[in-house]
Design an enzyme around this catalytic site. Structure first.
Site, PDB file in Angstrom:
ATOM      1  N   ASP A  75       0.608  -1.032  -0.229  1.00  0.00           N
ATOM      2  CA  ASP A  75       0.493   0.393   0.381  1.00  0.00           C
ATOM      3  C   ASP A  75       0.653   1.043  -0.455  1.00  0.00           C
ATOM      4  O   ASP A  75       1.915   0.929   0.276  1.00  0.00           O
ATOM      5  CB  ASP A  75      -1.382   0.099   1.165  1.00  0.00           C
ATOM      6  CG  ASP A  75      -0.290  -0.662   2.408  1.00  0.00           C
ATOM      7  OD1 ASP A  75       0.770  -0.166   2.674  1.00  0.00           O
ATOM      8  OD2 ASP A  75      -1.037  -0.448   3.250  1.00  0.00           O
ATOM      9  N   GLU A 123     -10.019  -1.212   5.510  1.00  0.00           N
ATOM     10  CA  GLU A 123     -10.115  -1.351   7.041  1.00  0.00           C
ATOM     11  C   GLU A 123     -11.648  -2.184   6.910  1.00  0.00           C
ATOM     12  O   GLU A 123     -12.365  -3.358   6.371  1.00  0.00           O
ATOM     13  CB  GLU A 123     -10.494  -0.323   7.286  1.00  0.00           C
ATOM     14  CG  GLU A 123      -9.424   0.812   7.039  1.00  0.00           C
ATOM     15  CD  GLU A 123      -8.416   1.900   7.781  1.00  0.00           C
ATOM     16  OE1 GLU A 123      -8.514   0.383   8.672  1.00  0.00           O
ATOM     17  OE2 GLU A 123      -8.473   2.234   7.843  1.00  0.00           O
ATOM     18  N   HIS A 147      -7.421  -4.455  10.269  1.00  0.00           N
ATOM     19  CA  HIS A 147      -6.669  -4.457   9.297  1.00  0.00           C
ATOM     20  C   HIS A 147      -6.022  -4.603   8.677  1.00  0.00           C
ATOM     21  O   HIS A 147      -4.672  -5.305   9.459  1.00  0.00           O
ATOM     22  CB  HIS A 147      -7.054  -2.612   8.472  1.00  0.00           C
ATOM     23  CG  HIS A 147      -5.830  -1.436   9.252  1.00  0.00           C
ATOM     24  ND1 HIS A 147      -6.069  -0.264   9.213  1.00  0.00           N
ATOM     25  CD2 HIS A 147      -4.488  -1.706   9.175  1.00  0.00           C
ATOM     26  CE1 HIS A 147      -4.959   0.184   9.726  1.00  0.00           C
ATOM     27  NE2 HIS A 147      -4.074  -0.831   8.979  1.00  0.00           N
ATOM     28  N   ASN A 189      -7.604  -2.470  14.871  1.00  0.00           N
ATOM     29  CA  ASN A 189      -8.743  -2.295  14.129  1.00  0.00           C
ATOM     30  C   ASN A 189      -9.242  -3.984  13.376  1.00  0.00           C
ATOM     31  O   ASN A 189     -10.233  -3.644  13.096  1.00  0.00           O
ATOM     32  CB  ASN A 189      -9.438  -0.876  14.288  1.00  0.00           C
ATOM     33  CG  ASN A 189      -9.442  -0.873  12.381  1.00  0.00           C
ATOM     34  OD1 ASN A 189      -7.486  -1.124  11.609  1.00  0.00           O
ATOM     35  ND2 ASN A 189      -8.869   0.219  11.561  1.00  0.00           N
TER      36      ASN A 189
HETATM   37  C1  GLP Z   1      -0.112   0.549   8.324  1.00  0.00           C
HETATM   38  C2  GLP Z   1       0.235   0.072   7.879  1.00  0.00           C
HETATM   39  C3  GLP Z   1      -0.637  -2.011   7.338  1.00  0.00           C
HETATM   40  C4  GLP Z   1       0.229  -1.987   8.808  1.00  0.00           C
HETATM   41  C5  GLP Z   1      -0.024  -1.781   9.970  1.00  0.00           C
HETATM   42  C6  GLP Z   1       0.497  -1.908  10.927  1.00  0.00           C
HETATM   43  O1  GLP Z   1      -1.510   1.245   8.569  1.00  0.00           O
HETATM   44  N1  GLP Z   1      -1.025   0.312   5.941  1.00  0.00           N
HETATM   45  O2  GLP Z   1       0.383  -2.417   6.072  1.00  0.00           O
HETATM   46  O3  GLP Z   1       0.337  -3.555   8.886  1.00  0.00           O
HETATM   47  O4  GLP Z   1      -0.425  -0.698  10.004  1.00  0.00           O
HETATM   48  O5  GLP Z   1       1.716  -1.325  11.108  1.00  0.00           O
HETATM   49  P1  GLP Z   1       2.544  -1.320  12.603  1.00  0.00           P
HETATM   50  O6  GLP Z   1       3.448  -2.429  11.991  1.00  0.00           O
HETATM   51  O7  GLP Z   1       3.494  -0.240  12.600  1.00  0.00           O
HETATM   52  O8  GLP Z   1       1.434  -1.140  13.917  1.00  0.00           O
END
Ligand code: GLP
Length: 258
Positions: A67, A142, A137, A135
């Protein structure tokens, strides 16, 4: 589904690294689907160390990221393009044309999504790594996302913007939109490895593994995949039931990896 519970993010990263190493050793031109975020940072450092010390080569490998934010200046350091370059790509011998991430700095975002779909169709991923949002995702899919969703522009929830505000000077600076691979794209990978670390992920982990398979928890869709590996640390496992824990393989917490 295979569940691995590790003592901490370090051990979690070592387990995830084993999957990367096995894949690149078996197939020099493997296609890796990769995430951003805090969770994979140690893993990426392990890949860099291994490349520099053991000579593991990524010259023929392809990397396809999940993404990218929409609306950040091209040179903004929080663009996932820059995150990947500074945390991984620039320290490996991967050829730059083999590193892909959705383009959000172009005139037509719709066209960009179509191009990404074409790329995914011609580059089946050998392994898809994922982080998990608080959440539930995955990528930027989402809660409420249909499991049939494909690459598209999405609006981020306030939960996600708040969670990601730590990377920006204020929440107002966090983009409201992103381009993400869809859940269906993610499920098309041959193998999926999802990582979750820390107490803040415990509820999402529980919903993903023990709740209904429902659009309300995008991560739960992964349970439909036939080669799913869930690697979490003790803190992220806190809310799991005893019966789920008993099914887990345990590393670095007094277990022996049986
Ligand atoms: C972000 C990204 C995800 C990622 C997630 C968790 O918003 N879009 O691809 O896996 O949130 O992030 P983190 O590893 O910093 O907790």
């Amino acid at each position: 589904m295979n569940l691995i519970i590790t003592s901490d993010n370090q051990t979690l990263s070592q387990k995830a690294f084993q999957f990367i190493k096995e894949t690149i050793t078996r197939k020099a031109d493997a296609v890796f689907g990769l995430p951003t975020g805090d969770t994979p940072k140690k893993l990426y450092q392990m890949m860099i160390d291994d490349h520099q010390q053991q000579g593991t080569s990524y010259r023929e490998a392809r990397i396809i990221n999940l993404d990218e934010y929409v609306g950040l200046a091209t040179d903004h350091p929080q663009r996932y393009f820059h995150f990947m370059r500074s945390h991984l790509i620039d320290h490996l011998d991967i050829q730059l044309p083999n590193f892909h991430i959705p383009r959000s700095d172009c005139i037509s975002l719709h066209q960009s999504c179509l191009l990404y779909e074409a790329l995914l169709a011609t580059h089946p991923r050998d392994i898809q790594l994922l982080g998990l949002g608080i959440n539930g995702h995955i990528g930027f899919n989402e809660p409420g996302t249909p499991f049939t969703a494909r690459t598209r522009v999405v609006t981020l929830t306030e939960d996600t913007r708040r969670a990601n505000a730590r990377f920006f000077s204020s929440i107002d600076e966090v983009p409201k939109r992103a381009i993400t691979m869809g859940i269906e794209n993610i499920l098309e990978a041959k193998k999926i490895v999802i990582m979750a670390s820390g107490k803040s992920k415990a509820q999402a982990v529980r919903n993903m593994l023990e709740g209904e398979i429902t659009e309300a928890c995008p991560g739960s869709a992964l349970r439909m995949h036939r080669d799913l590996w869930v690697i979490i640390d003790t803190l992220a496992s806190q809310k799991l039931s005893d019966s789920t824990r008993h099914q887990a393989m345990v590393w670095g917490v007094g277990g022996d990896g049986q």
